[in-house]
Design an enzyme around this catalytic site. Structure first.
Site, PDB file in Angstrom:
ATOM      1  N   LYS A   1      45.294  36.759  44.951  1.00  0.00           N
ATOM      2  CA  LYS A   1      44.216  36.697  43.955  1.00  0.00           C
ATOM      3  C   LYS A   1      44.783  36.665  42.544  1.00  0.00           C
ATOM      4  CE  LYS A   1      41.354  40.279  42.733  1.00  0.00           C
ATOM      5  NZ  LYS A   1      41.080  40.245  41.287  1.00  0.00           N
TER       6      LYS A   1
ATOM      7  N   ASP B   1      39.907  34.512  40.445  1.00  0.00           N
ATOM      8  CA  ASP B   1      38.879  35.510  40.123  1.00  0.00           C
ATOM      9  C   ASP B   1      38.554  35.435  38.633  1.00  0.00           C
ATOM     10  OD1 ASP B   1      37.136  37.607  40.331  1.00  0.00           O
ATOM     11  OD2 ASP B   1      38.676  39.150  40.558  1.00  0.00           O
ATOM     12  N   LEU B   2      37.818  34.385  38.255  1.00  0.00           N
ATOM     13  CA  LEU B   2      37.511  34.168  36.832  1.00  0.00           C
ATOM     14  C   LEU B   2      36.118  34.672  36.456  1.00  0.00           C
ATOM     15  CD1 LEU B   2      39.059  30.602  36.300  1.00  0.00           C
ATOM     16  CD2 LEU B   2      40.134  32.852  36.067  1.00  0.00           C
ATOM     17  N   LYS B   3      35.328  35.069  37.429  1.00  0.00           N
ATOM     18  CA  LYS B   3      33.978  35.636  37.205  1.00  0.00           C
ATOM     19  C   LYS B   3      33.211  34.856  36.130  1.00  0.00           C
ATOM     20  CE  LYS B   3      34.904  40.329  38.881  1.00  0.00           C
ATOM     21  NZ  LYS B   3      36.377  40.398  38.959  1.00  0.00           N
TER      22      LYS B   3
ATOM     23  N   HIS C   1      30.336  33.069  34.024  1.00  0.00           N
ATOM     24  CA  HIS C   1      28.954  33.475  33.718  1.00  0.00           C
ATOM     25  C   HIS C   1      28.547  32.786  32.420  1.00  0.00           C
ATOM     26  CE1 HIS C   1      25.934  37.101  33.430  1.00  0.00           C
ATOM     27  NE2 HIS C   1      25.351  35.921  33.286  1.00  0.00           N
ATOM     28  N   ASP C   2      27.781  31.683  32.548  1.00  0.00           N
ATOM     29  CA  ASP C   2      27.365  30.936  31.356  1.00  0.00           C
ATOM     30  C   ASP C   2      26.197  30.042  31.760  1.00  0.00           C
ATOM     31  OD1 ASP C   2      27.414  29.553  28.787  1.00  0.00           O
ATOM     32  OD2 ASP C   2      29.516  30.168  28.629  1.00  0.00           O
TER      33      ASP C   2
ATOM     34  N   PRO D   1      24.314  26.741  33.200  1.00  0.00           N
ATOM     35  CA  PRO D   1      24.769  25.928  34.334  1.00  0.00           C
ATOM     36  C   PRO D   1      25.712  24.797  33.939  1.00  0.00           C
ATOM     37  CG  PRO D   1      22.464  26.452  34.608  1.00  0.00           C
ATOM     38  CD  PRO D   1      22.850  26.977  33.250  1.00  0.00           C
ATOM     39  N   ALA D   2      25.427  24.084  32.868  1.00  0.00           N
ATOM     40  CA  ALA D   2      26.274  22.941  32.501  1.00  0.00           C
ATOM     41  C   ALA D   2      27.701  23.396  32.176  1.00  0.00           C
ATOM     42  CB  ALA D   2      25.674  22.204  31.303  1.00  0.00           C
ATOM     43  N   THR D   3      27.812  24.536  31.519  1.00  0.00           N
ATOM     44  CA  THR D   3      29.144  25.032  31.148  1.00  0.00           C
ATOM     45  C   THR D   3      29.910  25.515  32.370  1.00  0.00           C
ATOM     46  OG1 THR D   3      28.317  25.628  28.974  1.00  0.00           O
ATOM     47  CG2 THR D   3      30.346  26.707  29.679  1.00  0.00           C
TER      48      THR D   3
ATOM     49  N   THR E   1      31.134  47.237  40.118  1.00  0.00           N
ATOM     50  CA  THR E   1      31.171  48.629  40.563  1.00  0.00           C
ATOM     51  C   THR E   1      31.454  49.574  39.404  1.00  0.00           C
ATOM     52  OG1 THR E   1      33.436  48.188  41.220  1.00  0.00           O
ATOM     53  CG2 THR E   1      31.800  48.220  42.968  1.00  0.00           C
TER      54      THR E   1
ATOM     55  N   ARG F   1      41.811  51.144  50.330  1.00  0.00           N
ATOM     56  CA  ARG F   1      42.995  51.997  50.243  1.00  0.00           C
ATOM     57  C   ARG F   1      43.421  52.430  51.636  1.00  0.00           C
ATOM     58  NH1 ARG F   1      43.362  50.115  46.198  1.00  0.00           N
ATOM     59  NH2 ARG F   1      43.536  50.943  44.097  1.00  0.00           N
TER      60      ARG F   1
ATOM     61  N   GLN G   1      40.022  53.694  41.591  1.00  0.00           N
ATOM     62  CA  GLN G   1      38.958  53.305  42.506  1.00  0.00           C
ATOM     63  C   GLN G   1      38.251  54.566  42.988  1.00  0.00           C
ATOM     64  OE1 GLN G   1      38.022  50.337  42.908  1.00  0.00           O
ATOM     65  NE2 GLN G   1      39.724  48.889  42.977  1.00  0.00           N
TER      66      GLN G   1
ATOM     67  N   GLY H   1      45.317  45.578  45.842  1.00  0.00           N
ATOM     68  CA  GLY H   1      46.294  45.374  44.778  1.00  0.00           C
ATOM     69  C   GLY H   1      47.411  46.382  44.839  1.00  0.00           C
ATOM     70  N   ARG H   2      47.251  47.452  44.061  1.00  0.00           N
ATOM     71  CA  ARG H   2      48.348  48.400  43.851  1.00  0.00           C
ATOM     72  C   ARG H   2      48.938  49.058  45.095  1.00  0.00           C
ATOM     73  NH1 ARG H   2      44.841  51.015  39.238  1.00  0.00           N
ATOM     74  NH2 ARG H   2      43.330  50.221  40.756  1.00  0.00           N
TER      75      ARG H   2
HETATM   76  O1  C5P Z   1      44.932  47.688  42.719  1.00  0.00           O
HETATM   77  P1  C5P Z   1      43.620  47.598  43.391  1.00  0.00           P
HETATM   78  O2  C5P Z   1      43.674  47.531  44.903  1.00  0.00           O
HETATM   79  O3  C5P Z   1      42.634  48.641  42.915  1.00  0.00           O
HETATM   80  O4  C5P Z   1      43.081  46.164  42.907  1.00  0.00           O
HETATM   81  C1  C5P Z   1      41.813  45.769  43.141  1.00  0.00           C
HETATM   82  C2  C5P Z   1      41.547  44.423  42.540  1.00  0.00           C
HETATM   83  O5  C5P Z   1      40.181  44.112  42.774  1.00  0.00           O
HETATM   84  C3  C5P Z   1      41.742  44.308  41.037  1.00  0.00           C
HETATM   85  O6  C5P Z   1      42.185  42.969  40.766  1.00  0.00           O
HETATM   86  C4  C5P Z   1      40.363  44.537  40.480  1.00  0.00           C
HETATM   87  O7  C5P Z   1      40.135  43.862  39.262  1.00  0.00           O
HETATM   88  C5  C5P Z   1      39.500  43.940  41.563  1.00  0.00           C
HETATM   89  N1  C5P Z   1      38.144  44.494  41.677  1.00  0.00           N
HETATM   90  C6  C5P Z   1      37.904  45.831  41.888  1.00  0.00           C
HETATM   91  N2  C5P Z   1      36.624  46.298  42.030  1.00  0.00           N
HETATM   92  C7  C5P Z   1      35.616  45.460  41.967  1.00  0.00           C
HETATM   93  C8  C5P Z   1      35.842  44.093  41.769  1.00  0.00           C
HETATM   94  C9  C5P Z   1      37.135  43.642  41.633  1.00  0.00           C
HETATM   95  O8  C5P Z   1      38.817  46.633  41.959  1.00  0.00           O
HETATM   96  N3  C5P Z   1      34.395  45.916  42.142  1.00  0.00           N
END
Ligand code: C5P
Length: 232
Positions: free
Chosen positions: A32, A60-62, A64-65, A67-69, A115, A176, A185, A205-206
């Protein structure tokens, strides 16, 4: 078979992101690329993390604008051939449909309610809650508009699955492995529980990228998932 995991490459620089990608791609289906990396290094970041591998890229660019953009923005990234591209469901059905039509080879994944928003935030925003109701409402709206995937927390996955049926890809962050640190989180689930709740792709991620050996960490989670699914 690689595991249904999207490793969040939230790296400080491109070299680190590419190195993490190389280490994890033998074990996971997807990597991602988030807004920060994309804005810092531009579209070339996608080729850098993909390397010579066939790993799927989740952009993951999320968006939000209007529709045309969003249509134009989605077209602009189509050549990068991401497997997933995120948009905010709150952009409305016409915006979601514009993204879906602009990139037929990419699954548009709608983000329902961030979240990070509390119930008080939803009220201040004028978004009728409680949060689980808003999530279900936005999920249904996004799917009706053509979204093929949804991003939701593992705690919401079962309810969202009931709402949208079996064909929609549910993507869940907040995952996790048992025993690893929650970091920031708050509402987390183990990878096994997230899959059992109906998730199709786990964003992690981490727990992987901050491990001493990200490749080994990804391999261990992938093995645990195979074991819980009874495939080893
Ligand atoms: O390191 P970690 O496992 O917390 O990474 C989670 C990834 O998911 C990050 O890139 C974070 O921006 C993304 N994310 C999130 N919670 C959300 C939506 C996206 O942690 N509700």
């Amino acid at each position: 078979m690689t595991a249904p995991i999207a490793v969040a490459l939230d790296a400080p620089d491109l070299e680190t992101a590419a190195r993490w990608a190389t280490l994890v791609t033998p074990h996971v289906s997807t990597v991602k690329v988030g807004l920060e990396l994309y804005l810092r290094y531009g579209p070339d970041v996608v080729a850098s993390v993909r390397g010579a591998s066939r790993v799927q890229v989740f952009l993951d660019l999320k968006l939000h604008d209007i529709p045309a953009t969003v249509r134009g923005a989605a077209r602009a990234v189509a050549r990068l051939k991401p497997s997933y591209l995120t948009v905010h469901a709150a952009g409305g059905p016409a915006m979601i449909r514009a993204a879906v039509e602009a990139v037929p080879a990419t699954r548009i994944a709608a983000v329902t309610v961030l979240t990070s928003l509390s119930e008080a935030d939803l009220t201040a925003l004028g978004l009728a809650g409680p949060a689980p109701d808003a999530v279900r409402r936005l999920a249904a709206l996004a799917v009706e508009a053509g979204a093929q995937a949804l991003v939701c927390s593992p705690q919401e996955a079962a309810a969202v699955r009931t709402e949208v049926g079996p064909d929609i890809t549910l993507i869940t962050p907040g995952v996790r492995p048992a025993g690893s640190a929650n970091q920031d989180q708050a509402r987390v689930a183990t990878p096994e529980d997230a899959l059992a709740a109906g998730a199709d792709l786990l964003v992690i991620g981490r727990p992987i990228t901050a491990a001493p050996d990200p490749g080994a960490a990804a391999a261990a989670i992938a093995a645990a998932l195979r074991k819980s699914a009874g495939t080893t």
